[in-house]
Design an enzyme around this catalytic site. Structure first.
Site, PDB file in Angstrom:
ATOM      1  N   ARG A  69       0.938  -1.329   0.195  1.00 21.48           N
ATOM      2  CA  ARG A  69      -0.385   0.002   0.113  1.00 21.48           C
ATOM      3  C   ARG A  69       1.084   1.412  -0.156  1.00 21.48           C
ATOM      4  NH1 ARG A  69      -5.438  -1.001   0.897  1.00 21.48           N
ATOM      5  NH2 ARG A  69      -6.127  -3.384   1.580  1.00 21.48           N
ATOM      6  N   ARG A  95      -9.469   2.778  -2.130  1.00 17.65           N
ATOM      7  CA  ARG A  95      -8.278   2.144  -1.519  1.00 17.65           C
ATOM      8  C   ARG A  95      -8.418   2.294   0.039  1.00 17.65           C
ATOM      9  NH1 ARG A  95      -6.746  -1.921  -3.601  1.00 17.65           N
ATOM     10  NH2 ARG A  95      -5.689  -2.127  -2.752  1.00 17.65           N
ATOM     11  N   ASN A 111     -13.760  13.288   2.244  1.00 18.33           N
ATOM     12  CA  ASN A 111     -13.949  12.348   1.475  1.00 18.33           C
ATOM     13  C   ASN A 111     -15.170  12.622   1.823  1.00 18.33           C
ATOM     14  OD1 ASN A 111     -14.012   9.247   0.883  1.00 18.33           O
ATOM     15  ND2 ASN A 111     -14.403   8.865   2.420  1.00 18.33           N
ATOM     16  N   HIS A 113     -18.488  10.136   2.078  1.00 17.31           N
ATOM     17  CA  HIS A 113     -19.422   8.343   2.380  1.00 17.31           C
ATOM     18  C   HIS A 113     -21.330   8.506   2.395  1.00 17.31           C
ATOM     19  CE1 HIS A 113     -19.457   4.693   4.560  1.00 17.31           C
ATOM     20  NE2 HIS A 113     -20.169   5.081   5.144  1.00 17.31           N
ATOM     21  N   ASP A 149     -14.392   5.987   7.098  1.00 15.38           N
ATOM     22  CA  ASP A 149     -14.762   6.905   7.752  1.00 15.38           C
ATOM     23  C   ASP A 149     -15.051   7.263   9.034  1.00 15.38           C
ATOM     24  OD1 ASP A 149     -15.629   6.059   4.520  1.00 15.38           O
ATOM     25  OD2 ASP A 149     -16.209   4.004   5.216  1.00 15.38           O
ATOM     26  N   GLU A 178     -25.729  14.164  -2.236  1.00 16.05           N
ATOM     27  CA  GLU A 178     -23.541  13.717  -2.678  1.00 16.05           C
ATOM     28  C   GLU A 178     -23.100  15.127  -3.160  1.00 16.05           C
ATOM     29  OE1 GLU A 178     -21.695  10.059  -3.074  1.00 16.05           O
ATOM     30  OE2 GLU A 178     -23.624   8.609  -2.011  1.00 16.05           O
TER      31      GLU A 178
HETATM   32  C1  GRF Z   1     -20.589   7.192  -3.946  1.00 19.76           C
HETATM   33  O1  GRF Z   1     -21.440   7.404  -3.985  1.00 19.76           O
HETATM   34  C2  GRF Z   1     -19.640   7.617  -2.559  1.00 19.76           C
HETATM   35  O2  GRF Z   1     -20.323   8.687  -1.435  1.00 19.76           O
HETATM   36  C3  GRF Z   1     -19.058   6.850  -2.939  1.00 19.76           C
HETATM   37  O3  GRF Z   1     -18.506   5.970  -3.409  1.00 19.76           O
HETATM   38  C4  GRF Z   1     -19.182   6.576  -4.234  1.00 19.76           C
HETATM   39  C5  GRF Z   1     -18.839   6.812  -5.133  1.00 19.76           C
HETATM   40  O4  GRF Z   1     -19.985   7.240  -6.899  1.00 19.76           O
HETATM   41  N1  GRF Z   1     -17.878   6.894  -1.064  1.00 19.76           N
HETATM   42  P1  GRF Z   1     -19.179   8.218  -7.874  1.00 19.76           P
HETATM   43  O5  GRF Z   1     -17.997   7.434  -8.636  1.00 19.76           O
HETATM   44  O6  GRF Z   1     -18.908   9.572  -7.675  1.00 19.76           O
HETATM   45  O7  GRF Z   1     -20.228   8.297  -8.816  1.00 19.76           O
END
Ligand code: GRF
Length: 219
Positions: A69, A95, A111, A113, A149, A178
């Site tokens: 990694r 990853r 990030n 989530h 997370d 999102e």
């Molecule tokens: C999203 O649901 C995000 O929250 C998660 O992975 C997914 C990625 O979707 N971490 P995208 O590649 O941005 O369409």
């Protein structure tokens, strides 16, 4: 383009729809960040095509080409430094990161989530939320900490869970949120309005100005 816009890299592994929402938001002249690099560990990630079409630099660092990694991450880090990156946005970057890499970007790596953290860390969040029968679900943008997370929360959005929901319909409704909160969180972080204070984020905006809880209306 303002000279003090933060130089941002978005790290993806697939579809890249959140990356796209960041690129689109960053077109606004007053947005405090510009997306200058999209990096993927997967050469065929669909999001890379979109980035190229937008004239954004792209890079692939294939994790399978490295013995461990950290060796992979050192190659990623070198690419980020070459592009003068100041903030990193993980957007579906599949990853697990080492403490070493996280430390390089402490307070400067975000990030997204697909759950209301600290509930439902990890994978299959929508399936698990439905199995538990929760009535509210959502998404979180947070600063990245060594524990997966679990970092300080910048922005969250909530959606109602409907009796008729399947994982796909719930995922679609969460994804729509999102795409709103990631640009908002990056704007707050890049503009200096969201700052780390210990394990929490202090946001220098009035609560009224922030769509902190974007509850999906149920009619
Ligand atoms: C999203 O649901 C995000 O929250 C998660 O992975 C997914 C990625 O979707 N971490 P995208 O590649 O941005 O369409």
């Amino acid at each position: 383009m303002s000279a003090n816009r933060k130089r941002v890299a978005v790290l993806i592994s697939g579809r890249g729809s959140n990356m796209r929402s960041l690129v689109e938001a960053a077109r606004a002249p007053d947005y405090p960040a510009e997306i200058v690099l999209v990096l993927s560990n997967v050469a065929t990630a669909a999001g890379l095509d979109f980035a190229r079409q937008q004239g954004i630099a792209t890079a692939t660092v294939d994790h399978k080409a490295f013995p461990d990694r950290e060796a992979f991450e050192r190659a990623v880090q070198e690419t980020l430094l070459t592009h003068g990156i100041e903030l990193v946005c993980l957007a579906g970057f599949m990853r697990v990161l080492t403490p070493w890499f996280v430390e390089q970007w402490r307070g400067r790596m975000l990030n997204i989530h697909p759950a209301l953290l600290p509930s439902y860390r990890g994978l299959h969040t929508h399936e698990r939320a439905l199995a538990d029968g929760v009535k509210i679900h959502g998404a979180t943008v947070h600063f990245v900490s060594p524990e997966m997370d679990a970092g300080p929360i910048i922005v969250q959005a909530a959606v109602a869970v409907l009796d008729s929901d399947a994982p796909e319909s719930l995922a679609a409704r969460v994804l729509e949120q999102e795409h709103k909160i990631y640009p908002l969180a990056l704007k707050l972080a890049a503009g200096g309005a969201a700052r780390l204070e210990g394990s929490r984020v202090r946001t220098e905006e009035t609560a009224a100005a922030l769509p902190a809880a974007l509850l999906w209306p149920v009619s």
